[in-house]
Design a protein around this motif. Structure first.
Motif, short mmCIF file in Angstrom:
data_model
loop_
_atom_site.label_atom_id
_atom_site.label_comp_id
_atom_site.label_asym_id
_atom_site.label_seq_id
_atom_site.Cartn_x
_atom_site.Cartn_y
_atom_site.Cartn_z
N GLY A 24 0.81 -1.21 0.00
CA GLY A 24 0.00 0.00 0.00
C GLY A 24 0.84 1.26 0.00
N LEU A 25 1.87 1.26 0.84
CA LEU A 25 2.74 2.43 0.90
C LEU A 25 3.55 2.61 -0.38
N GLY A 27 2.31 1.94 -3.24
CA GLY A 27 1.37 2.26 -4.29
C GLY A 27 1.04 1.10 -5.21
N TYR A 29 -0.80 -1.75 -4.12
CA TYR A 29 -1.85 -2.59 -3.52
C TYR A 29 -2.92 -2.89 -4.55
N GLY A 91 -6.55 1.76 -3.36
CA GLY A 91 -5.36 2.57 -3.13
C GLY A 91 -4.75 2.37 -1.78
N ARG A 92 -4.01 3.36 -1.36
CA ARG A 92 -3.26 3.28 -0.11
C ARG A 92 -4.15 3.14 1.11
N TRP A 93 -5.25 3.88 1.15
CA TRP A 93 -6.09 3.82 2.34
C TRP A 93 -6.76 2.46 2.50
N ALA A 95 -5.41 -0.32 1.61
CA ALA A 95 -4.34 -1.18 2.12
C ALA A 95 -4.13 -0.95 3.61
N VAL A 96 -4.19 0.30 4.03
CA VAL A 96 -4.00 0.60 5.45
C VAL A 96 -5.13 -0.01 6.28
#
Length: 119
Positions: A24-25, A27, A29, A91-93, A95-96
């Motif tokens: 995720g971090l 980019g 994911y 996106g990243r969120w 994945a978080v």
């Protein structure tokens, strides 16, 4: 409670959470690839829940029954809730959210394992 399954689930949740966070971090994911792994983890949690309920029905009693049942219920709902929450994003969120759910699930499984042991 199946101790080896709990241990394996914890290890997979920590490793998976860190991997998802890393992708995720970076980019990279992708939700589709992660869903298969989450389905396997959820299946392991369902097997564990069935084993726990079977143990309860056959007379085993954890030291803290209410707390153990709360952890058991949380373990079953955490991943589907996180997956539903991040369903519209790739996106990243997303994945978080999945990474935090996996890492929290590792803690929940350990706590459920701890409460299962007699006092």
């Amino acid at each position: 409670m199946i101790e080896t399954l709990a241990f394996a689930t914890t290890v997979v949740c920590v490793a998976g959470g860190l991997a998802v966070l890393g992708t995720g971090l970076a980019g990279r994911y992708r939700r589709g690839k992660t869903l298969r792994a989450l389905a396997v983890v959820e299946l392991a949690l369902i097997v564990q829940a069935v084993a726990d309920v079977t143990g309860l029905l056959t007379g085993d009693r954890p030291a803290e029954l209410g707390t153990h049942l709360a952890y058991l219920a949380t373990s079953l709902v955490l991943l589907p809730a996180a997956t539903a929450w991040s369903a519209n994003e790739d996106g990243r969120w997303a994945a978080v959210v999945i990474a935090v759910a996996l890492l929290a699930l590792a803690v929940v499984v350990i706590r459920a394992q701890t409460t299962w042991r007699p006092a």
